[in-house]
Enzyme design. Structure first.
Site, PDB file in Angstrom:
ATOM      1  N   CYS A 387      30.688  42.142  39.557  1.00 53.78           N
ATOM      2  CA  CYS A 387      30.102  41.688  40.823  1.00 53.78           C
ATOM      3  C   CYS A 387      30.453  40.223  41.063  1.00 53.78           C
ATOM      4  O   CYS A 387      31.590  39.932  41.421  1.00 53.78           O
ATOM      5  CB  CYS A 387      28.600  41.974  40.853  1.00 53.78           C
ATOM      6  SG  CYS A 387      28.016  42.157  42.543  1.00 53.78           S
ATOM      7  N   HIS A 513      28.299  47.607  39.686  1.00 45.48           N
ATOM      8  CA  HIS A 513      27.625  47.339  38.399  1.00 45.48           C
ATOM      9  C   HIS A 513      27.711  48.548  37.470  1.00 45.48           C
ATOM     10  O   HIS A 513      26.771  49.346  37.413  1.00 45.48           O
ATOM     11  CB  HIS A 513      26.154  46.999  38.661  1.00 45.48           C
ATOM     12  CG  HIS A 513      25.962  45.672  39.301  1.00 45.48           C
ATOM     13  ND1 HIS A 513      25.846  44.502  38.588  1.00 45.48           N
ATOM     14  CD2 HIS A 513      25.897  45.321  40.603  1.00 45.48           C
ATOM     15  CE1 HIS A 513      25.700  43.481  39.424  1.00 45.48           C
ATOM     16  NE2 HIS A 513      25.733  43.953  40.644  1.00 45.48           N
ATOM     17  N   GLU A 515      27.353  48.632  34.384  1.00 42.22           N
ATOM     18  CA  GLU A 515      26.428  48.543  33.246  1.00 42.22           C
ATOM     19  C   GLU A 515      25.206  49.429  33.411  1.00 42.22           C
ATOM     20  O   GLU A 515      24.601  49.850  32.427  1.00 42.22           O
ATOM     21  CB  GLU A 515      26.005  47.086  33.009  1.00 42.22           C
ATOM     22  CG  GLU A 515      25.069  46.455  34.042  1.00 42.22           C
ATOM     23  CD  GLU A 515      25.795  45.813  35.225  1.00 42.22           C
ATOM     24  OE1 GLU A 515      26.955  46.197  35.492  1.00 42.22           O
ATOM     25  OE2 GLU A 515      25.204  44.938  35.895  1.00 42.22           O
TER      26      GLU A 515
HETATM   27  N1  GLN Z   1      25.975  36.767  44.889  1.00 43.61           N
HETATM   28  C1  GLN Z   1      27.008  37.714  45.070  1.00 43.61           C
HETATM   29  C2  GLN Z   1      26.802  38.571  46.311  1.00 43.61           C
HETATM   30  O1  GLN Z   1      25.722  38.659  46.820  1.00 43.61           O
HETATM   31  C3  GLN Z   1      27.171  38.601  43.847  1.00 43.61           C
HETATM   32  C4  GLN Z   1      26.008  39.508  43.634  1.00 43.61           C
HETATM   33  C5  GLN Z   1      25.933  40.067  42.229  1.00 43.61           C
HETATM   34  O2  GLN Z   1      26.630  39.592  41.345  1.00 43.61           O
HETATM   35  N2  GLN Z   1      25.102  41.059  42.021  1.00 43.61           N
HETATM   36  O3  GLN Z   1      27.717  39.185  46.777  1.00 43.61           O
END
Ligand code: GLN
Length: 541
Positions: A387, A513, A515
């Site tokens: 992410c 994600h 994970e």
């Molecule tokens: N802050 C970033 C976004 O909102 C990444 C979000 C995250 O890593 N979950 O896109």
């Protein structure tokens, strides 16, 4: 068959209630029952989505995009019961919906009270999970907090009512307590006696006790606990400290016959226990050889729970790749000031064998993350960006390869001339922060020939998202012409879901994600591919 098991805790928090609930779920699944898990959180936030990871640990995301307590992650790692918004109940949600009904005039002028209106709402939520799927046999409800807390009272009262209303054996209370050791000499049962008394004052007689203790308790102590608490001698279990992993707990409880006793109390015929997966997992644990050191560069390093699912997924991949994982936690904000070499290591003799940059929000520490990504790219060190970790890869590429020194995400620098990561279109008019990100499960298409395709070996994948910003499409051509590889996109090609470094052993970033979907008994393919690349790199150097 619809049975209910309420798991409550006493004496103090952090006794491993979530792990005990999940382990019981795993054991009942092993006996062929369909289990659903519910977490009741007494806090007034509507969900965990807007809570600071330092206060509350990571936010766990379900397929349908609920932003929940990290205990749901344990449920998903231990059991296969489906989890959704319905499985995470908070005081905030309960009050919100009761107040909304009151505003709509649905209570016909009556006075709205904790009992019965709040407790009814809690009961309805629990019943809805039981009814959602006709195959559900058992709903395990974990009640957050500790008996005696003001906030937990409505949840315990709802549990009491369900236990009272159900036929005998259809609803059980399992209570978890602590047996502390004084000066390393004597194990004390008094706090447990008091904790059960507190349950009895709430009108609940626990059917089963699970005592958290440093070691297995002897029979005399168990007898003493049983006689003081009105719990059967054979229904007092010990959750002793294990040296290996929390994933040993289903087997620890199985040895003590927790599942048999619970089945008997529920009036369910005993069935064959299939715990093959858990035994195999323990074999893998003992078969690991050597260690790899994975540098996690993030901003919530002091609190282990802040990146819980990432650490667990790395551990699972270690089981699958037969290697122990040593976590090297690097505070990205502090790292901004340091030389990469002195923190992460010089070429060849590096103190870290791989770098993982997890998700995150806000600009603090991002320059440290960019430095770590540059170091991994230049030194051929395997890198996994999740992410925010993928967005960092894109910014690093733009700054160091395309020489756009001001390149950034608009999350961190609103007016940059090179906004290589920018707000998702659907986010532009969003003003409320709660539950409004791109959330939950959606489809991505890995491109053939990419590392991500090799890892999944599938043409389409479904992973969970939680972000507002994305790879800016107007830079796609310049990024790819300069060599950055797009490893996956959404099915319509509109959003970039993964990037990879060219001519590098393994540098992969994903916008989702992975994970959240890794299990000890089934490690996630991307984490496995990352750890395999780390091992390969060590062997070849
Ligand atoms: N802050 C970033 C976004 O909102 C990444 C979000 C995250 O890593 N979950 O896109």
């Amino acid at each position: 068959m619809n049975k209910f098991i309420f798991i409550s805790g006493g004496v103090c928090s952090s006794l491993g209630k979530g792990v005990a609930a999940s382990s019981l779920g795993a054991l009942l699944e092993g006996r062929g029952l369909n289990v659903r898990m519910v977490k009741c959180d007494p806090y007034i936030n509507v969900d965990a989505g807007t809570m600071n990871p330092y206060q509350h640990g990571e936010v766990y995301v379900t397929d349908d995009g609920a932003e929940t307590d990290l205990d749901l992650g344990n449920y998903e790692r231990f059991t296969s019961g489906r989890l959704s918004k319905a499985n995470s109940v908070t005081t905030g949600q309960i009050y919100k919906s009761v107040i909304e009904k009151e505003r709509e005039g649905r209570f016909l002028g009556r006075t709205i009270q904790v009992i019965p209106h709040i407790t009814d709402e809690i009961k309805n939520r629990i019943m809805a999970v039981a009814k959602e799927d006709p195959d559900t046999d058992v709903v395990i409800v974990e009640i957050g907090g500790t008996v005696g807390d003001i906030e937990s009272i409505p949840f315990l009262e709802a549990a009491r009512q369900i236990i009272h209303e159900q036929e005998r054996g259809n609803a059980l209370s399992v209570h978890l307590t602590l047996i502390p050791e004084i000066a390393g000499l004597e194990l004390k049962t008094k706090p447990t006696q008091h904790s059960v008394k507190a349950m009895q004052e709430q009108g609940i007689q626990p059917d089963v006790l699970i005592c958290r203790a440093p070691v297995m308790l002897d029979e005399a102590t168990i007898h003493k606990i049983a006689s003081f608490t009105n719990v059967d001698f054979n229904a007092v279990f010990v959750s002793y400290d294990v040296k290996t992993t929390i994933y040993e707990m289903p087997l620890v409880f199985y040895e003590q016959k927790l599942d048999l006793v619970v089945l008997k109390k529920m009036g369910v015929e005993s069935r064959h226990a299939n715990l093959k997966n858990w035994r195999k997992m323990m074999e893998h644990l003992h078969a690991r050889q050597g260690k790899v050191r994975i540098g996690i560069v993030g901003k919530y390093m002091e609190l282990h729970d802040a990146y819980k699912s990432i650490y667990e997924a790395l551990f699972h991949a270690g089981l699958a790749c037969a290697v122990e994982i040593d976590l090297v936690k690097v505070d990205s904000a502090a790292f901004e000031e340091n030389e990469a070499e002195s923190t992460l290591g010089k070429n060849g003799a590096s103190p870290v064998d791989g770098i993982l940059i997890p998700g995150g929000f806000g600009g603090r520490g991002t320059n440290g993350m960019i430095k770590a990504a540059a170091w991994a790219r230049q030194n051929n060190v395997p890198y996994f960006g999740i992410c925010l970790g993928m967005q960092i890869m894109v910014i690093e590429w733009a700054r160091n390869i395309l020489k756009w020194e001001d390149a950034d995400s608009t999350e961190f620098t609103e007016n940059t001339k090179h906004p290589v990561i920018s707000l998702l279109e659907e986010q532009i008019d969003v003003t409320n922060l709660g539950g409004t990100m791109r959330l939950g499960r959606s489809e991505s298409i890995p491109h053939e020939g990419s590392k991500i395709f090799t890892a999944y070996k599938e043409k389409n994948i479904w992973e969970r998202h939680r972000h507002r910003y994305e790879f800016a499409n107007k830079y796609r051509a310049e990024m790819t012409n300069s060599g950055l590889i797009i490893g996956a996109t959404t099915a319509d090609g509109a959003l970039v879901e993964s990037v990879e470094w060219p001519d590098h052993p393994w540098g992969v970033g994903v916008q989702f994600h992975p994970e959240f979907k890794s299990k000890p008994t089934a490690a996630h393919p991307l984490f496995c591919a990352f750890i395999a690349a780390v091992k390969e790199k060590i062997l070849s150097s």
